[in-house]
Design a protein around this motif. Structure first.
Motif, short mmCIF file in Angstrom:
data_model
loop_
_atom_site.label_atom_id
_atom_site.label_comp_id
_atom_site.label_asym_id
_atom_site.label_seq_id
_atom_site.Cartn_x
_atom_site.Cartn_y
_atom_site.Cartn_z
N ARG A 1 23.50 -22.39 60.77
CA ARG A 1 22.04 -22.38 60.69
C ARG A 1 21.47 -23.27 61.79
O ARG A 1 21.92 -24.40 61.97
N LYS A 2 20.50 -22.75 62.51
CA LYS A 2 19.91 -23.50 63.62
C LYS A 2 18.40 -23.44 63.58
O LYS A 2 17.81 -22.48 63.11
N ARG A 3 17.78 -24.50 64.09
CA ARG A 3 16.35 -24.51 64.35
C ARG A 3 16.17 -24.25 65.84
O ARG A 3 16.76 -24.96 66.68
N ILE A 4 15.40 -23.24 66.18
CA ILE A 4 15.22 -22.83 67.57
C ILE A 4 13.77 -23.03 67.98
O ILE A 4 12.85 -22.68 67.24
N ALA B 1 17.75 -25.90 70.83
CA ALA B 1 18.42 -25.57 69.57
C ALA B 1 18.99 -26.82 68.91
O ALA B 1 19.52 -27.71 69.59
N PHE B 2 18.87 -26.87 67.60
CA PHE B 2 19.45 -27.94 66.80
C PHE B 2 20.19 -27.30 65.63
O PHE B 2 19.59 -26.56 64.85
N LYS B 3 21.48 -27.58 65.50
CA LYS B 3 22.27 -26.99 64.42
C LYS B 3 22.10 -27.80 63.14
O LYS B 3 22.31 -29.02 63.12
N CYS B 4 21.69 -27.13 62.08
CA CYS B 4 21.45 -27.77 60.79
C CYS B 4 22.64 -27.60 59.86
O CYS B 4 23.63 -26.94 60.20
#
Length: 202
Positions: free
Chosen positions: A151-154, A171-174
């Protein structure tokens, strides 16, 4: 990350080509210098690419990487899944508005994500537009991507200026179940970096 940046470039370039226009990849080198227009923050520097005419803030500790298809790619050395990249492509159109509004470009972007085999779900969290110092309009999007890779926040920022299409992708991987409070701080940093991005005049 570079693949997603190219996906965004493809979405926007497709809209350009649909109007009988043309885009192609192009890259130049930039340099990191001390930020002058932002409040003093020793953890951030300003990256300026005078030839490609853009600038943005990046964490001083992040590393610039060479990546096919990207003008520049920055990675957090302590968390490689956190990254921010820029692509620049020449186009024969004067502004982002000429081939799509904020919602139209956003819809195409999310549709392209949904069509990928690895995608399990995509949720748009927000979109907005702002006017840069040169008068260029910048479209901004934030969405959560759930895929077989996690799951990533883009975050995406798209604009056109001086016959160039600019795309910022961060991108930050959650965690599997979503972005934790710690992750939210990381996403907040990416928002600040994306918000500092702007095109410039020589």
């Amino acid at each position: 990350m570079a693949g997603r940046t190219l996906l965004v470039a493809g979405v926007v370039a497709t809209a350009v080509v649909a109007q009988g226009l043309h885009s192609s990849a192009h890259a130049e080198e930039g340099s990191a210098v001390a930020a002058a227009s932002e409040p003093a923050d020793p953890s951030l520097t300003e990256y300026v690419n005078a030839k490609q005419q853009y600038r943005l803030l990046v964490p001083a500790a992040w590393e610039a990487k060479g990546k096919a298809g990207a003008d520049v790619l920055f990675e957090d050395p302590s968390r490689r899944s956190t990254s921010l990249g820029i692509t620049v492509n020449p186009v024969k159109v004067a502004s982002i508005e000429q081939f799509g509004g904020l919602q139209d470009v956003g819809d195409k972007l999310l549709d392209a994500e949904r069509k990928k085999e690895s995608t399990l779900g995509v949720t748009l969290l927000g979109s907005s537009s702002r006017t840069g110092a040169t008068g260029a309009t910048l479209y901004e999007y934030e969405y959560e991507l759930d895929s077989t890779r996690g799951r990533k926040r883009i975050l995406n920022t798209v604009t056109i200026f001086s016959s160039r299409l600019y795309i910022l992708n961060a991108a930050f991987k959650c965690d599997k179940d979503g972005c934790s409070e710690e992750a939210q701080r990381g996403v907040a940093l990416l928002r600040r970096l994306a918000g500092s991005f702007d095109v410039t005049t020589n």
